[in-house]
Every structure is written in structure tokens, then in C-alpha cells.
Design a protein around this motif. Structure first.
Motif, mmCIF file in Angstrom:
data_model
loop_
_atom_site.group_PDB
_atom_site.id
_atom_site.type_symbol
_atom_site.label_atom_id
_atom_site.label_comp_id
_atom_site.label_asym_id
_atom_site.label_seq_id
_atom_site.Cartn_x
_atom_site.Cartn_y
_atom_site.Cartn_z
ATOM 1 N N ARG A 9 -2.712 -3.374 1.635
ATOM 2 C CA ARG A 9 -1.692 -4.219 2.263
ATOM 3 C C ARG A 9 -0.451 -3.388 2.591
ATOM 4 O O ARG A 9 0.411 -3.859 3.312
ATOM 5 N N PHE A 54 1.046 -15.027 2.359
ATOM 6 C CA PHE A 54 1.231 -13.620 2.037
ATOM 7 C C PHE A 54 0.853 -12.699 3.193
ATOM 8 O O PHE A 54 1.402 -11.613 3.338
ATOM 9 N N ASN A 55 -0.105 -13.105 4.012
ATOM 10 C CA ASN A 55 -0.527 -12.237 5.108
ATOM 11 C C ASN A 55 0.642 -11.882 6.025
ATOM 12 O O ASN A 55 0.761 -10.741 6.462
ATOM 13 N N TRP A 93 3.053 -8.897 4.767
ATOM 14 C CA TRP A 93 2.718 -7.468 4.817
ATOM 15 C C TRP A 93 2.103 -7.016 6.140
ATOM 16 O O TRP A 93 2.219 -5.851 6.506
ATOM 17 N N LEU A 123 6.065 -3.705 -0.574
ATOM 18 C CA LEU A 123 5.381 -4.996 -0.718
ATOM 19 C C LEU A 123 6.112 -5.888 -1.715
ATOM 20 O O LEU A 123 6.745 -5.390 -2.651
ATOM 21 N N LEU A 145 2.132 -8.707 -4.589
ATOM 22 C CA LEU A 145 1.173 -7.938 -3.794
ATOM 23 C C LEU A 145 1.080 -6.497 -4.288
ATOM 24 O O LEU A 145 0.019 -5.886 -4.190
ATOM 25 N N ARG A 200 -1.551 -6.425 -6.897
ATOM 26 C CA ARG A 200 -2.901 -6.480 -6.314
ATOM 27 C C ARG A 200 -3.299 -5.122 -5.732
ATOM 28 O O ARG A 200 -4.448 -4.719 -5.804
ATOM 29 N N GLU A 201 -2.331 -4.439 -5.151
ATOM 30 C CA GLU A 201 -2.604 -3.165 -4.483
ATOM 31 C C GLU A 201 -3.112 -2.103 -5.459
ATOM 32 O O GLU A 201 -3.882 -1.233 -5.088
#
Length: 197
Positions: free
Chosen positions: A29, A83-84, A87, A172, A176, A179-180
Motif C-alpha cells: 500500500r 482505506f483504499n 493510500w 501510511l 495500514l 498491515r504492511e
């Protein structure tokens, strides 16, 4: 700035040998918001999609290719959810992946979405081979994209692919960022193969 430059930490731990683009492929992301993908490279990535297999060779895939900084990019990005949107604006390119679900006579193409998935998979592996990364998304409003680009009935927006160069993880939002860097997990082959005689 924390760049994801050590992709060995994101490499897949496979149980059988795979080609390098598959081992190194992951869905980041964090993209470099200044990176530009040359038109020739975009063409190469799309050429890989063009040569994907399809039922009866009808090739029922269509793409909207939107480079960052263009009106098309703004339209595709504007249709994203949650969230899309947070990022994906840093990606160099957003591609709306579209299935042609009926033929010219209106007859259904039942395998169109499957075939599109194969084309996008080819696109993703070629992008990885070119030193780029992709992230597939389903969180968007397809009707917004349909209206923004005047898509005909029977052209269904199935997914969006972000393509770009790895960037600053710290750019980010915190959720996120976690998650990355989370471990990459996959089910075992034993869980996935129902019958393997």
C-alpha cells in the motif's frame, strides 16, 4: 523515510520452487508518489494481459488505464472506498479491470470474470517482473466508474489494480502501516487441495 527496499522480508516462503516474480509478489500500500511508469512499460504489462487464455478466445477483458495526475486517475480514485482512498493516490497507475459479460448479441459470457482474473494475474506477474508492484482492490463503487467513463451495459467493473514503485511506509495511516509489515500467511496445500490422487 522508511522505504520497503528489502523485499526479501516480503518474499513468499514457498513449499515448492517458484519463479522469482511469484516469490517476490506482494500487495503493498506504500507507493512512491513521485514515481512515473514509462508508457512502454505500461504497454508491456497490458500486453501480458492481452495474451492470457480465455474461453473460446473471446478475450472478454477491458481496461481503463489511469496514470496519476490525469482526469481518469481522479475519476477512478474518486470511486474508491475507505482505506483504499487513503493510500491509492500514491500509486503511479490505477487500472479499472472490466469484464465484458455479454457478447454483441446480448448473449451471456459466463466465464468473463474468470477470464478477466487470468488477464489481471498475467498483468500482475509481468508488472512484478518489470520491478513494479501491484495491489488488487474490490473496495470501490463500480457504478461511479461506469458513469464517469460512459461504460455500456455488459461491461462490469470487477476490480481495480494499483501499480507503482515501493514507497515510504511511514506515509501510511497507522493501521495500514501495521498491515504492511505483518507476516505473510497462506493456507497449506493440504487445506486447498480437496482431492490430490
Amino acid at each position: 523515510m522508511t522505504l520497503i527496499t528489502d523485499i526479501t522480508s516480503r518474499r513468499a516462503e514457498t513449499d515448492a520452487p517458484l519463479i522469482t516474480p511469484l516469490i517476490e509478489r506482494f500487495s503493498p500500500r506504500a507507493y512512491d508518489p513521485t514515481a512515473v511508469i514509462e508508457p512502454g512499460v505500461i504497454r508491456t504489462i497490458l500486453e501480458a494481459a492481452r495474451w492470457a487464455p480465455s474461453a473460446n478466445n473471446v478475450q472478454p477483458w477491458r481496461f481503463i488505464v489511469a496514470r496519476r495526475g490525469t482526469a481518469a486517475f481522479t475519476k477512478v480514485h474518486g470511486a474508491m472506498l475507505g482505506f483504499n482512498q487513503a493510500w491509492a493516490d500514491s500509486a503511479a497507475v490505477l487500472i479499472a479491470n472490466i469484464a465484458e459479460t455479454v457478447d454483441a448479441e446480448g448473449k451471456p459470457r459466463p466465464w468473463a470474470r474468470y477470464d478477466l482474473g487470468q488477464a489481471v494475474a498475467h498483468l500482475s506477474v509481468q508488472a512484478q517482473h518489470e520491478g513494479l508492484h501491484t495491489h488488487q482492490m474490490g473496495g470501490f463503487e463500480g457504478e461511479k466508474i461506469r458513469a464517469a467513463f460512459g461504460l455500456a451495459e455488459g461491461l462490469d467493473v470487477v476490480s481495480i489494480t494499483a501499480i507503482g514503485v515501493l514507497g515510504d511506509v511511514n506515509a501510511l495511516p497507522e493501521a495500514l502501516r501495521e498491515r504492511e509489515s505483518a507476516p505473510r500467511l497462506r493456507k497449506s496445500l493440504e487445506e486447498l487441495v480437496l482431492v490430490g490422487e
